[in-house]
Motif scaffolding. Sequence first.
Motif, PDB file in Angstrom:
ATOM      1  N   ILE A 109       1.007  -8.699   7.924  1.00  0.00           N
ATOM      2  CA  ILE A 109       2.234  -7.913   7.827  1.00  0.00           C
ATOM      3  C   ILE A 109       2.214  -6.724   8.786  1.00  0.00           C
ATOM      4  O   ILE A 109       3.274  -6.262   9.208  1.00  0.00           O
ATOM      5  CB  ILE A 109       2.522  -7.441   6.392  1.00  0.00           C
ATOM      6  N   LEU A 110       1.039  -6.225   9.148  1.00  0.00           N
ATOM      7  CA  LEU A 110       0.998  -5.129  10.108  1.00  0.00           C
ATOM      8  C   LEU A 110       1.571  -5.566  11.450  1.00  0.00           C
ATOM      9  O   LEU A 110       2.336  -4.831  12.091  1.00  0.00           O
ATOM     10  CB  LEU A 110      -0.435  -4.635  10.293  1.00  0.00           C
ATOM     11  N   SER A 111       1.215  -6.762  11.885  1.00  0.00           N
ATOM     12  CA  SER A 111       1.762  -7.292  13.137  1.00  0.00           C
ATOM     13  C   SER A 111       3.251  -7.595  13.006  1.00  0.00           C
ATOM     14  O   SER A 111       4.044  -7.270  13.898  1.00  0.00           O
ATOM     15  CB  SER A 111       1.014  -8.564  13.540  1.00  0.00           C
ATOM     16  N   ILE A 112       3.619  -8.234  11.912  1.00  0.00           N
ATOM     17  CA  ILE A 112       5.026  -8.594  11.699  1.00  0.00           C
ATOM     18  C   ILE A 112       5.897  -7.344  11.664  1.00  0.00           C
ATOM     19  O   ILE A 112       6.918  -7.252  12.358  1.00  0.00           O
ATOM     20  CB  ILE A 112       5.178  -9.409  10.403  1.00  0.00           C
ATOM     21  N   PHE A 113       5.500  -6.361  10.869  1.00  0.00           N
ATOM     22  CA  PHE A 113       6.276  -5.124  10.776  1.00  0.00           C
ATOM     23  C   PHE A 113       6.312  -4.392  12.118  1.00  0.00           C
ATOM     24  O   PHE A 113       7.343  -3.848  12.515  1.00  0.00           O
ATOM     25  CB  PHE A 113       5.683  -4.205   9.710  1.00  0.00           C
ATOM     26  N   THR A 160       6.107  -5.591  15.185  1.00  0.00           N
ATOM     27  CA  THR A 160       6.996  -6.262  16.132  1.00  0.00           C
ATOM     28  C   THR A 160       8.449  -6.035  15.752  1.00  0.00           C
ATOM     29  O   THR A 160       9.314  -5.828  16.618  1.00  0.00           O
ATOM     30  CB  THR A 160       6.674  -7.765  16.188  1.00  0.00           C
ATOM     31  N   ARG A 161       8.748  -6.034  14.457  1.00  0.00           N
ATOM     32  CA  ARG A 161      10.115  -5.725  14.018  1.00  0.00           C
ATOM     33  C   ARG A 161      10.515  -4.314  14.453  1.00  0.00           C
ATOM     34  O   ARG A 161      11.587  -4.110  15.025  1.00  0.00           O
ATOM     35  CB  ARG A 161      10.216  -5.827  12.496  1.00  0.00           C
ATOM     36  N   ILE A 162       9.661  -3.360  14.181  1.00  0.00           N
ATOM     37  CA  ILE A 162       9.976  -1.963  14.511  1.00  0.00           C
ATOM     38  C   ILE A 162      10.150  -1.784  16.011  1.00  0.00           C
ATOM     39  O   ILE A 162      11.100  -1.141  16.467  1.00  0.00           O
ATOM     40  CB  ILE A 162       8.861  -1.034  13.976  1.00  0.00           C
ATOM     41  N   LYS A 163       9.262  -2.372  16.790  1.00  0.00           N
ATOM     42  CA  LYS A 163       9.306  -2.215  18.243  1.00  0.00           C
ATOM     43  C   LYS A 163      10.571  -2.831  18.841  1.00  0.00           C
ATOM     44  O   LYS A 163      11.036  -2.414  19.906  1.00  0.00           O
ATOM     45  CB  LYS A 163       8.062  -2.836  18.885  1.00  0.00           C
ATOM     46  N   ASN A 164      11.109  -3.818  18.164  1.00  0.00           N
ATOM     47  CA  ASN A 164      12.366  -4.430  18.613  1.00  0.00           C
ATOM     48  C   ASN A 164      13.596  -3.736  18.021  1.00  0.00           C
ATOM     49  O   ASN A 164      14.728  -4.174  18.243  1.00  0.00           O
ATOM     50  CB  ASN A 164      12.388  -5.916  18.246  1.00  0.00           C
ATOM     51  N   ASN A 205       6.319   2.276   5.767  1.00  0.00           N
ATOM     52  CA  ASN A 205       6.672   3.662   6.067  1.00  0.00           C
ATOM     53  C   ASN A 205       5.656   4.326   6.991  1.00  0.00           C
ATOM     54  O   ASN A 205       6.025   5.137   7.852  1.00  0.00           O
ATOM     55  CB  ASN A 205       6.805   4.468   4.769  1.00  0.00           C
ATOM     56  N   THR A 206       4.387   3.979   6.836  1.00  0.00           N
ATOM     57  CA  THR A 206       3.353   4.528   7.712  1.00  0.00           C
ATOM     58  C   THR A 206       3.549   4.059   9.147  1.00  0.00           C
ATOM     59  O   THR A 206       3.444   4.854  10.096  1.00  0.00           O
ATOM     60  CB  THR A 206       1.953   4.120   7.219  1.00  0.00           C
ATOM     61  N   LEU A 207       3.858   2.786   9.330  1.00  0.00           N
ATOM     62  CA  LEU A 207       4.087   2.256  10.677  1.00  0.00           C
ATOM     63  C   LEU A 207       5.302   2.909  11.329  1.00  0.00           C
ATOM     64  O   LEU A 207       5.264   3.270  12.516  1.00  0.00           O
ATOM     65  CB  LEU A 207       4.267   0.743  10.619  1.00  0.00           C
ATOM     66  N   ILE A 208       6.374   3.069  10.587  1.00  0.00           N
ATOM     67  CA  ILE A 208       7.580   3.710  11.126  1.00  0.00           C
ATOM     68  C   ILE A 208       7.262   5.134  11.582  1.00  0.00           C
ATOM     69  O   ILE A 208       7.684   5.583  12.655  1.00  0.00           O
ATOM     70  CB  ILE A 208       8.708   3.693  10.074  1.00  0.00           C
ATOM     71  N   GLU A 209       6.489   5.840  10.770  1.00  0.00           N
ATOM     72  CA  GLU A 209       6.111   7.209  11.123  1.00  0.00           C
ATOM     73  C   GLU A 209       5.235   7.240  12.372  1.00  0.00           C
ATOM     74  O   GLU A 209       5.444   8.056  13.278  1.00  0.00           O
ATOM     75  CB  GLU A 209       5.366   7.849   9.948  1.00  0.00           C
TER      76      GLU A 209
END
Length: 379
Positions: A234-238, A240-244, A299-303
């Motif tokens: 999920i770290l990779s999936i999330f 890639t979603r955020i970066k796009n 939320n951590t990845l978004i931050e």
Amino acid sequence: MKRILVTGGAGFIGSNLSLKLLSKGYEVTVLDNLSKQIHGECPDVTSPLYNSVKNRVNFILGSVTSREDWLQALDGVECVVHLAAETGTGQSMYEIQKYVDVNIGGTALLLDILTNTKHSVKKVIVAESRAIYGEGRYYSDDLNEYVYPAERLDEDMRKGDFEVKYPGCRKPLRLVGTTEESLVHPTSVYGITKQVQGQLVHLVCSSIGIAPVSYRYQNVYGPGQSLSNPYTGILSIFSTRIKNGNGINIFEDGKETRDFVYIADVVDATILGIEKEEANGHVFNVGTGVAIDVLTVANTLIEKYGIKVPVAISGNYRLGDIRHNYADITAARTILGFEPKWNFSDGIGKFCKWVNEQEVQEDKYEDSIEEMKRKGLYK
């Protein structure tokens, strides 16, 4: 033992392990099929993992389902670290024969060769998975004992009731660390194949004088993992979603938890199994012993990326997914002297720094969801 075979040695864990073994003076052979799902259409261009090892190890392009490839790869080898596998709990539920053929069939082929031919192998280390446990271990205050809930029911989750249940228990169950002696009751085809891999290795190797060791890795993450494979991590999936700039769909209620373990710790634990005689015959959980919920991950990845995307707690779910699981790593600490060096905060920071240095990958998440919908696994 100085000559090591790493199957799946161009993959995420395998390439990191191979490089660390090389730095310690080992001779490393890698057997890998360079799966397009992981390495892309042209691995020489699209796979940094493959490129990191291809000119430094004895690389064999081949499959664990081929006897000829096994025979070539095993020549002169003293220890086999068997990581090659089809991975992904959701995908395993509809690519059943593929998962069984590669994970169980490939392992059976290795053991058949070790049993019936001349070789120099003294130890086999196999990667099991936390998926073999299914749901984690819980404590029931009603029953005053540890319990192991069965797979959650579709009818309950359809109503938004995602927590596990156990007969005779009215009070909420308390999640505790899953030990190696915990009940093995996988809820996916992938989990079943990893269970059987471990059982085969311990049964057969013990009978022919080869030391077996198995590792039940938790959710492994870190720099180098595939950002284009929508079926695992999920770290990779999330990311890639955020970066796009795409929103994140949080399954269930976002409170489901996993144990995220950093790649360097996984490599260190695996090498301890190669080098320590005390490891022989044992099964080890490899994790941090800390449960992190999925909403916290998002939320951590978004931050960390500084990119605001919508986060929807949708109540969607996948059949076969577990609710909670984190590792009790007492055995690895006691027998191997293993101690994870990376906590989630530091590890996620290192991972995000690496992602920021990569080209933004095509987001294939929606394609994977549509595929699961067609198979009736996504609700």
